[in-house]
Design an enzyme around this catalytic site. Sequence first.
Site, PDB file in Angstrom:
ATOM      1  N   ASP A 253      -7.680  -5.968   0.332  1.00  0.00           N
ATOM      2  CA  ASP A 253      -8.277  -6.542  -1.262  1.00  0.00           C
ATOM      3  C   ASP A 253      -7.879  -7.480  -0.858  1.00  0.00           C
ATOM      4  OD1 ASP A 253      -9.402  -4.559  -2.114  1.00  0.00           O
ATOM      5  OD2 ASP A 253      -8.222  -3.160  -2.674  1.00  0.00           O
TER       6      ASP A 253
ATOM      7  N   HIS B 219       0.912  -1.338  -0.311  1.00  0.00           N
ATOM      8  CA  HIS B 219      -0.336  -0.419   0.035  1.00  0.00           C
ATOM      9  C   HIS B 219       0.672   1.473  -0.094  1.00  0.00           C
ATOM     10  CE1 HIS B 219      -3.140   2.841   1.390  1.00  0.00           C
ATOM     11  NE2 HIS B 219      -3.623   1.842   0.505  1.00  0.00           N
TER      12      HIS B 219
END
Length: 428
Positions: A363, A305
């Site tokens: 996710d 991320h």
Amino acid sequence: MSNPVTLNVADHSLELPVKDGSIGPSVVDIGKLYAQSGMFTYDPGFTSTASCESKITYIDGDEGVLLYRGFPIDQLAEHGDFLETCYLLLYGELPTASQRTDFNYRVTRHTMVHEQMMRFFQGFRRDAHPMSVMVASVGALSAFYHDSTDIADENQRMIASMRMIAKFPTLAAMAYKYSIGQPFVYPQNDLDYTSNFLRMCFAVPCEEYKVNPVLSRALDRIFILHADHEQNASTSTVRLAGSSGANPFACIAAGVACLWGPAHGGANEAALKMLQEIGTVDRIPEFIARAKDKNDPFRLMGFGHRVYKNYDPRAKIMQKTAHEVLNELGIKDDPLLDIAVELERIALSDPYFIEKKLYPNVDFYSGITLKAMGFPTSMFTALFALARTVGWIAQWKEMIEDPSQKIGRPRQLYTGSPKRDYVPSHMR
Ligand code: CMC
């Protein structure tokens, strides 16, 4: 108030003011830099650039903290519900009991879409990706609801916001129903927001549909986790589109388009496809090796991320939710979950992933959960977009209501040809 920083440019020094937030890093205000020095700053990907001031969402990526209006995401996910989170993001406070009833009523009154939207849908191929349908149909709302496109009118802004939060589930369910050739299911307003969505997706006219409360609660929690994430790519897209004065439906359609990419919202679909491609636990080392190979473009989807350099706090809740949903559905051994758990274990002990601070993101487990609920992979990103709509709207409203707002217009470092003269084609 922090001291200004001094920047030495060529033969003179400039004092740049520093602005402090309530928490998090301060920012150097470079607004006058060009006027005073003739230079721009250069930060492709905005890795060190704050694009706006905001009071909505705070992330501490090193500590793995996510706050909506100051409230930790785990508390909201555990104790709250999605519509309450919508209220919080839009208005800045959790609603009182009567505010909550009133807000739920207002959202519920807008769940139906113009009947002509049904015909609009008939123009799509049946195999169209639901995200392509969502980009088009959310944008098309501006053609159906002219009476809420005047951004200078506070009341119209609010009506457009309610319409998008309320109609997005209806449109997403329609996109799904259309893709499988089943009739559209009208919203049923005595159901809560998420139960109503599940019913619109999975009910058929020939059978009674009973919403499973465990699944509804789990999906509601998934919506809370995805509701906002400060200035990510799609939110920045919405803000940039909105900065030109474009109508809110067009701005949110721009956000949906940006979210679709596999580096952003499309990662949940890509993560599940990756787990399916891995297929068996014994093939994990092969994929880990590929992810580490500089010459192979493959990446572990659902890992890494831009902001979190620690475990994504949403991923923890997502992992728990995945187990709850599989238990409820009596899925004792899901090979994909086994692969995910093992992949996570191996990656988290691998020096490459440790060094680069690559952790599972939201996710990684969401695909497994949504698949178990019955959603096809192609719907995953549409569900993310459904939940993120409120975040986009809250950020768009914050920007429009800021008196100092102006059109977003980045500059560039030009590396193309210097000025040259046109040469007629017969002389080239
Ligand atoms: N697998 C393998 N290596 C990775 C991965 C990954 N998933 N992510 C980053 N890296 C490596 C990358 O190769 C780079 O290595 P090096 O420094 O040797 O060149 C280093 O880590 C830094 O990566 P980056 O691409 O410079 O980092 P970024 O902040 O620009 O990208 C990201 C962040 C999310 C796009 C990236 O981690 C990624 O592509 N992850 C997979 C896609 C994904 O799961 N996206 C969902 C994000 S969460 C939901 C959302 O916000 O929409």
